[in-house]
Design an enzyme around this catalytic site. Structure first.
Site, PDB file in Angstrom:
ATOM      1  N   ASN A 117       0.807  -1.222   0.000  1.00 45.34           N
ATOM      2  CA  ASN A 117       0.000   0.000   0.000  1.00 45.34           C
ATOM      3  C   ASN A 117       0.844   1.278   0.000  1.00 45.34           C
ATOM      4  OD1 ASN A 117      -2.974   0.046  -0.026  1.00 45.34           O
ATOM      5  ND2 ASN A 117      -2.797  -1.468   1.597  1.00 45.34           N
ATOM      6  N   SER A 118       2.150   1.152   0.137  1.00 47.35           N
ATOM      7  CA  SER A 118       3.012   2.333   0.192  1.00 47.35           C
ATOM      8  C   SER A 118       3.574   2.686  -1.178  1.00 47.35           C
ATOM      9  CB  SER A 118       4.178   2.085   1.160  1.00 47.35           C
ATOM     10  OG  SER A 118       5.190   3.046   0.973  1.00 47.35           O
TER      11      SER A 118
END
EC number: 5.99.1.4
Length: 197
Positions: A12-13
Protein backbone atom coordinates in the site's frame (compact mmCIF):
# COMPACT_ATOMS: atom_id res chain seq x y z
CA UNK A 1 30.48 -13.26 3.97
CA UNK A 2 27.32 -12.17 2.10
CA UNK A 3 25.77 -8.96 3.41
CA UNK A 4 22.06 -8.76 4.13
CA UNK A 5 19.43 -6.05 3.73
CA UNK A 6 16.26 -6.49 5.76
CA UNK A 7 13.49 -4.79 3.81
CA UNK A 8 10.34 -3.81 5.73
CA UNK A 9 7.51 -2.77 3.41
CA UNK A 10 3.82 -2.78 2.54
CA UNK A 11 2.30 -2.90 -0.93
CA UNK A 12 0.00 0.00 0.00
CA UNK A 13 3.01 2.33 0.19
CA UNK A 14 3.93 4.32 -2.94
CA UNK A 15 7.37 4.79 -1.41
CA UNK A 16 7.79 1.01 -1.27
CA UNK A 17 6.78 0.95 -4.95
CA UNK A 18 9.48 3.51 -5.68
CA UNK A 19 12.16 1.60 -3.79
CA UNK A 20 11.88 -1.99 -5.02
CA UNK A 21 13.73 -1.96 -8.34
CA UNK A 22 16.54 0.26 -7.07
CA UNK A 23 16.97 -1.90 -3.99
CA UNK A 24 17.33 -4.94 -6.22
CA UNK A 25 20.01 -3.20 -8.30
CA UNK A 26 21.97 -2.16 -5.21
CA UNK A 27 21.82 -5.66 -3.75
CA UNK A 28 23.09 -7.13 -7.02
CA UNK A 29 25.93 -4.62 -7.30
CA UNK A 30 26.98 -5.14 -3.68
CA UNK A 31 26.46 -8.92 -3.66
CA UNK A 32 23.93 -8.60 -0.84
CA UNK A 33 20.90 -10.71 0.00
CA UNK A 34 17.49 -9.09 0.54
CA UNK A 35 15.36 -10.44 3.37
CA UNK A 36 11.80 -9.41 2.51
CA UNK A 37 9.77 -8.49 5.59
CA UNK A 38 6.19 -7.41 4.87
CA UNK A 39 4.63 -5.74 7.90
CA UNK A 40 1.24 -4.59 9.16
CA UNK A 41 0.91 -0.79 9.20
CA UNK A 42 -2.23 -1.20 11.29
CA UNK A 43 0.04 -2.49 14.09
CA UNK A 44 3.19 -0.51 13.30
CA UNK A 45 1.75 3.01 13.21
CA UNK A 46 -0.21 3.05 16.48
CA UNK A 47 2.79 1.77 18.42
CA UNK A 48 5.40 4.09 16.90
CA UNK A 49 3.58 7.41 16.57
CA UNK A 50 2.53 7.11 12.93
CA UNK A 51 -0.81 8.21 11.51
CA UNK A 52 -2.85 6.80 8.63
CA UNK A 53 -2.87 9.17 5.65
CA UNK A 54 -6.45 10.39 6.11
CA UNK A 55 -5.72 11.41 9.71
CA UNK A 56 -2.79 13.64 8.74
CA UNK A 57 -3.14 17.40 8.35
CA UNK A 58 -4.09 18.86 4.96
CA UNK A 59 -0.61 20.36 4.74
CA UNK A 60 1.07 16.97 5.15
CA UNK A 61 -1.28 15.32 2.67
CA UNK A 62 -0.65 18.04 0.08
CA UNK A 63 3.12 17.83 0.58
CA UNK A 64 3.02 14.05 0.15
CA UNK A 65 1.35 14.46 -3.26
CA UNK A 66 3.95 17.04 -4.31
CA UNK A 67 6.77 14.72 -3.27
CA UNK A 68 5.23 11.76 -5.09
CA UNK A 69 5.15 13.86 -8.28
CA UNK A 70 8.78 14.89 -7.82
CA UNK A 71 10.03 11.36 -7.16
CA UNK A 72 7.93 9.88 -9.95
CA UNK A 73 9.67 12.27 -12.34
CA UNK A 74 13.13 11.75 -10.80
CA UNK A 75 12.91 7.94 -10.92
CA UNK A 76 10.99 7.81 -14.22
CA UNK A 77 8.37 5.62 -12.54
CA UNK A 78 4.80 6.56 -13.53
CA UNK A 79 2.33 6.76 -10.66
CA UNK A 80 -1.36 7.36 -10.04
CA UNK A 81 -1.20 9.89 -7.22
CA UNK A 82 -4.62 8.87 -5.91
CA UNK A 83 -5.32 5.33 -7.12
CA UNK A 84 -8.91 4.13 -7.19
CA UNK A 85 -8.22 1.19 -4.87
CA UNK A 86 -6.17 2.91 -2.17
CA UNK A 87 -5.91 2.01 0.59
CA UNK A 88 -6.48 -1.53 -0.66
CA UNK A 89 -6.95 -4.75 1.26
CA UNK A 90 -3.54 -6.15 0.41
CA UNK A 91 -3.88 -9.27 2.56
CA UNK A 92 -4.15 -11.83 -0.26
CA UNK A 93 -1.45 -10.13 -2.34
CA UNK A 94 1.04 -9.92 0.52
CA UNK A 95 0.30 -13.49 1.59
CA UNK A 96 1.06 -14.49 -2.02
CA UNK A 97 4.42 -12.73 -1.60
CA UNK A 98 5.08 -14.79 1.54
CA UNK A 99 4.18 -17.96 -0.36
CA UNK A 100 6.68 -16.94 -3.06
CA UNK A 101 9.38 -16.30 -0.44
CA UNK A 102 8.85 -19.68 1.13
CA UNK A 103 8.88 -21.37 -2.28
CA UNK A 104 12.19 -19.62 -3.07
CA UNK A 105 10.89 -17.72 -6.09
CA UNK A 106 12.06 -14.20 -6.93
CA UNK A 107 9.75 -12.57 -4.42
CA UNK A 108 11.25 -9.09 -4.82
CA UNK A 109 10.26 -9.16 -8.49
CA UNK A 110 6.74 -10.07 -7.36
CA UNK A 111 6.67 -7.24 -4.81
CA UNK A 112 7.76 -4.78 -7.50
CA UNK A 113 5.12 -6.03 -9.95
CA UNK A 114 2.31 -5.95 -7.39
CA UNK A 115 3.31 -2.43 -6.36
CA UNK A 116 3.24 -1.39 -10.00
CA UNK A 117 -0.19 -2.97 -10.45
CA UNK A 118 -1.57 -0.74 -7.70
CA UNK A 119 0.42 2.46 -8.16
CA UNK A 120 1.19 2.50 -11.89
CA UNK A 121 -1.69 0.54 -13.41
CA UNK A 122 -4.44 1.57 -10.95
CA UNK A 123 -5.55 -2.03 -10.36
CA UNK A 124 -7.22 -3.62 -7.35
CA UNK A 125 -4.80 -5.82 -5.37
CA UNK A 126 -7.75 -7.29 -3.50
CA UNK A 127 -8.90 -8.84 -6.79
CA UNK A 128 -7.59 -12.40 -7.13
CA UNK A 129 -7.51 -12.10 -10.92
CA UNK A 130 -5.19 -9.09 -10.73
CA UNK A 131 -2.78 -11.12 -8.59
CA UNK A 132 -3.10 -14.08 -10.97
CA UNK A 133 -2.31 -11.86 -13.96
CA UNK A 134 0.84 -10.61 -12.24
CA UNK A 135 1.93 -14.18 -11.48
CA UNK A 136 1.32 -15.22 -15.10
CA UNK A 137 3.34 -12.27 -16.39
CA UNK A 138 6.25 -13.24 -14.11
CA UNK A 139 5.87 -16.94 -15.00
CA UNK A 140 5.23 -17.80 -11.35
CA UNK A 141 2.86 -20.63 -10.38
CA UNK A 142 -0.78 -19.75 -9.78
CA UNK A 143 -0.75 -22.25 -6.93
CA UNK A 144 0.90 -19.51 -4.85
CA UNK A 145 -2.53 -17.88 -4.53
CA UNK A 146 -4.12 -21.03 -3.16
CA UNK A 147 -1.22 -21.49 -0.75
CA UNK A 148 -1.73 -17.89 0.36
CA UNK A 149 -5.40 -18.62 1.07
CA UNK A 150 -4.78 -21.88 2.90
CA UNK A 151 -1.65 -21.25 4.95
CA UNK A 152 -2.70 -20.18 8.44
CA UNK A 153 0.85 -19.37 9.60
CA UNK A 154 1.11 -16.32 7.33
CA UNK A 155 -0.84 -14.08 9.71
CA UNK A 156 1.72 -14.89 12.40
CA UNK A 157 4.60 -14.19 10.01
CA UNK A 158 3.20 -10.71 9.31
CA UNK A 159 2.68 -10.05 13.01
CA UNK A 160 6.16 -11.37 13.88
CA UNK A 161 7.74 -9.22 11.16
CA UNK A 162 5.98 -6.20 12.61
CA UNK A 163 7.15 -7.00 16.15
CA UNK A 164 10.70 -7.48 14.88
CA UNK A 165 10.54 -4.21 12.96
CA UNK A 166 9.43 -2.28 16.05
CA UNK A 167 12.17 -3.90 18.14
CA UNK A 168 14.75 -2.67 15.61
CA UNK A 169 13.50 0.92 15.62
CA UNK A 170 11.34 0.78 12.49
CA UNK A 171 8.38 3.19 12.47
CA UNK A 172 7.46 3.52 8.79
CA UNK A 173 7.89 1.97 5.35
CA UNK A 174 9.91 1.34 3.42
CA UNK A 175 12.69 0.75 5.93
CA UNK A 176 15.99 -0.98 5.25
CA UNK A 177 18.14 -2.48 8.00
CA UNK A 178 21.79 -3.30 7.36
CA UNK A 179 23.41 -4.76 10.46
CA UNK A 180 22.33 -2.41 13.23
CA UNK A 181 21.79 0.58 10.92
CA UNK A 182 18.21 1.62 10.12
CA UNK A 183 17.35 3.61 7.00
CA UNK A 184 13.78 4.89 6.56
CA UNK A 185 12.47 5.93 3.17
CA UNK A 186 13.28 5.20 -0.44
CA UNK A 187 15.31 8.43 -0.50
CA UNK A 188 17.79 6.77 1.90
CA UNK A 189 18.88 4.08 -0.53
CA UNK A 190 22.16 5.90 -1.17
CA UNK A 191 22.98 5.36 2.50
CA UNK A 192 21.99 1.70 2.22
CA UNK A 193 24.41 1.35 -0.67
CA UNK A 194 27.12 3.06 1.37
CA UNK A 195 26.49 0.76 4.34
CA UNK A 196 27.13 -2.24 2.11
CA UNK A 197 30.48 -0.93 0.89
Amino acid sequence: MTKKIEYYFVLNSPWSYFSGARLGQIAKQKNADIDLKPVLLSELFPRTGGQPLKQRSQQRQAYRLAELKRWSSRLALPIHLEPTYFPVDESLAVRTVIAAIQSQHDALELVIALGAALWRDNLNLADEQVIADVLIKLQLPLTLIQTAKDEQSYAKILSDNTEEAISKGVFGVPTFVVGSDVFWGQDRLDFVEQALT
